[in-house]
Design a protein around this motif. Structure first.
Motif, PDB file in Angstrom:
ATOM      1  N   THR A  35      40.520  46.190  42.299  1.00  0.00           N
ATOM      2  CA  THR A  35      41.348  47.389  42.511  1.00  0.00           C
ATOM      3  C   THR A  35      40.309  48.390  42.865  1.00  0.00           C
ATOM      4  O   THR A  35      40.328  49.094  43.844  1.00  0.00           O
ATOM      5  N   LEU A  83      45.096  47.883  47.600  1.00  0.00           N
ATOM      6  CA  LEU A  83      45.029  48.891  46.542  1.00  0.00           C
ATOM      7  C   LEU A  83      46.458  48.719  45.423  1.00  0.00           C
ATOM      8  O   LEU A  83      46.644  48.756  44.495  1.00  0.00           O
ATOM      9  N   ALA A  86      47.285  45.656  43.767  1.00  0.00           N
ATOM     10  CA  ALA A  86      46.361  45.665  42.846  1.00  0.00           C
ATOM     11  C   ALA A  86      46.747  46.256  41.481  1.00  0.00           C
ATOM     12  O   ALA A  86      46.539  45.804  40.378  1.00  0.00           O
ATOM     13  N   VAL A  87      47.007  47.486  41.590  1.00  0.00           N
ATOM     14  CA  VAL A  87      47.688  48.432  40.755  1.00  0.00           C
ATOM     15  C   VAL A  87      48.782  48.093  40.196  1.00  0.00           C
ATOM     16  O   VAL A  87      48.924  47.846  38.690  1.00  0.00           O
TER      17      VAL A  87
END
Length: 138
Positions: A35, A83, A86-87
């Protein structure tokens, strides 16, 4: 200024390995690292991500000069998409439900794998689509 097209593909290969390891181990810490890597790539461009720095300092000096270049904006947008996944994955692994972490990580892994193995960047294609739609809307 255009970038060496091999850099984002190298980063996608490393990302593929990291995300596969996350799915195998269920490690939220490893996903947190990925991340951060995505966040740095989205904020500063792929050349400022940890994998971009590794490519520029270790890999690129040992290979032939680049013959293919690409605009930096599509890979940077792809990092932002990574991102986001991933978050979401990190939320799933740390807060729950676990299937959310698995699904988001798996989706990011699939996109990274496509780029690493076939040179097909889903996030880059999304960037181009968004640009076309935005131009039409004006």
């Amino acid at each position: 200024m255009n970038i060496d097209a091999r850099g984002p593909r190298f980063g996608a290969a490393v990302t593929t390995v990291v995300l596969a390891a996350v799915l195998i181990t269920g490690s939220a810490w490893l996903l947190a690292w990925q991340t951060l890597a995505f966040a740095l790539g989205a904020a500063g461009g792929v050349g400022r991500s940890p994998y971009g720095l590794l490519f520029r300092r270790v890999v690129r000096p040992r290979i032939a000069p680049p013959t293919e270049f690409e605009a930096p904006e599509p890979p940077r947008f792809a990092q932002a998409v990574g991102l986001a996944f991933a978050v979401i994955g990190l939320v799933g692994y740390t807060v729950g439900p676990e299937w959310l972490g698995l699904a988001a990580t798996g989706a990011a892994l699939a996109a990274a794998f496509l780029n690493a193995v076939f040179g097909y960047c889903l996030g880059c294609e999304m960037y181009l689509l968004v640009r076309r739609v935005a131009v039409r809307a004006e």
